[in-house]
Write a protein that holds these residues in place. Structure first.
Motif: not given
Ligand code: PLP
Length: 418
Positions: A255-263
């Motif tokens: 959730v954090w590495r792939e989505h939260h950071i990049n979104f």
């Protein structure tokens, strides 16, 4: 987490993750208003990027103030780890996107917050993802909707405005039987009234904008991972590197590495700070919200102008039994949906109110009212509004923590003047 904190919720909600000894004795968390963090050596920054240290790099990734709130909310929900985000919708989007791939399906209760409905029914559809919506309290329908393409089950603890309460323990059993995680939006119940992870759910989501901050002064969201679901399955092939990295915390890492950071769904530290100030009084506020809502429901029940009412605290409400058990007799939420004669009467009623605020929010310490049909849902097709139980005669009341007598007095004068 190390040792289990055995203090009562009222104490833990205030003292969890408090570290005044690290904050120059300050009793409230510091606001680290900095976009990025200086690193003493090239080795240190490299170690931080490669995950060997948990130092901070850049606000879009992590922030020390946000981390305090993450620690606090994970502990309060009996979870293992959390990521705070800019809004409840950011949290819902990231929580789902971390699991989904094109071609996937998921099964969700149909009693959904408006933007969640749009995300599920319209936006995901554009990317080849199908949300199968079923009656939130119908576990048989939920199980029947599961296919080999299903990747998770999604429910809201209390649906809005239907106020239906699904049995989370049983829903978790159904999901787990099919190797699927259960994701729960616990915004309306709050961690005071219900802790879905303790009932078997795997992931909990909140809009912290509502009761958790409680004063209408901050937006925010959080995804909390119970750390108990086994993602090592053919259903979740792209979890492999995250499992290798983080083991039981693979999901929250993804959730954090792939989505939260990049979104870029970054939470502003000021909003985390305000949420933590709000949390100090969550238990007290919730007690009053729950007590007042029950009193207001009783008052409304005796008024002829009220044609129907959705509130799980009423004994004849279809969700009463589940709510009573699931919320351990503490209360039934802070919202009441009720029907007046028609839309015109609803408008008149709202315009008659003197104290209760008319606005699009809920869970504030102030009492709030809205006519959802003509406001948040105004652009929805009539058929969809009906499916979501958004009727022209519906008023939604979010009961605040003022004196119940004064809330009832304002409702009374507005009804008398119809
Ligand atoms: C149950 C529920 N979930 C999520 C949200 C979205 O939260 P936010 O407005 O913080 O994005 C809301 C907002 O009202 C809500 O009621």
């Amino acid at each position: 987490m190390s040792e289990k904190d055995t203090r009562k919720f009222h104490t833990r909600v205030i003292h969890t993750a408090q570290k005044p000894e690290d904050w120059h004795g300050a009793t409230l968390p510091p606001i680290f208003q900095t976009a990025s963090h200086r690193h003493p050596t090239a080795e240190n920054l490299s170690d931080t990027f490669s995950g060997k240290t948990t130092d901070h790099i850049y606000m879009r990734l992590t922030n020390p103030t946000n981390r305090i709130l993450e620690e606090k909310l994970a502990a309060l929900e009996s979870g293992r780890a959390a990521v705070v985000m800019s809004s409840g919708m950011a949290a819902i989007t990231n929580a789902c996107m971390a699991i989904l791939r094109t071609g996937d399906e998921f099964v969700s209760g149909n009693s959904l917050f408006m933007s969640t409905y749009i995300l599920f029914a319209n936006i995901f559809k554009k990317y080849g993802i199908t949300a199968k919506l079923v009656e939130s309290t119908d576990l048989d329908a939920l199980e029947r909707a599961i296919t080999e393409k299903t990747r998770f089950v999604y429910l809201e603890t209390i649906g809005n405005p239907k106020m239906d309460v699904p049995d989370l323990a049983k829903a978790a059993e159904v999901a787990h039987k099919h190797g699927l995680p259960l994701l729960v939006d616990n915004t309306l119940a709050t961690t005071f009234l219900c802790r879905p992870l303790e009932l078997g759910a795997d992931v909990v989501i909140h809009s912290t904008t509502k009761y958790l901050s409680g004063h209408g002064d901050a937006t925010g969201g959080v995804v909390i991972d119970g750390g108990t679901f086994d993602w090592n399955s053919d259903l979740f092939p792209d979890f492999k590197p995250f499992i290798d990295r983080k083991g039981p915390l693979a999901y929250i890492d993804k959730v954090w590495r792939e989505h939260h950071i990049n979104f870029g769904t970054t939470q502003a530290p000021l909003h985390s700070y305000l949420t933590m100030v709000g949390l100090d009084t969550l238990a007290l506020r919730m007690e009053r919200h729950l007590e007042n809502t029950s009193k207001v429901a009783k008052f409304l029940q005796n008024r002829n102008e009220i044609k129907w009412m959705n509130y799980p605290g009423l004994e004849d409400n279809p969700s009463h039994g589940t709510a009573k058990k699931q919320f351990a007799d503490k209360g039934y939420g802070g919202l009441i949906a009720f029907g007046l004669k028609d839309q015109e009467t609803c408008f008149k009623f709202i315009n008659n109110l003197k104290m209760i605020y008319h606005l699009a929010n809920l869970g504030d310490c102030k009492s709030l009212v809205i006519h959802p049909y003509s406001s948040q849902y105004v652009s929805f097709p009539v058929k969809t509004r009906q499916e979501l139980s958004i009727f022209p005669d519906l008023i939604r009341l979010s009961v605040g923590i003022e004196a119940a007598e004064d809330i009832c007095a304002d409702l009374e004068q507005a009804l008398n003047a119809l």
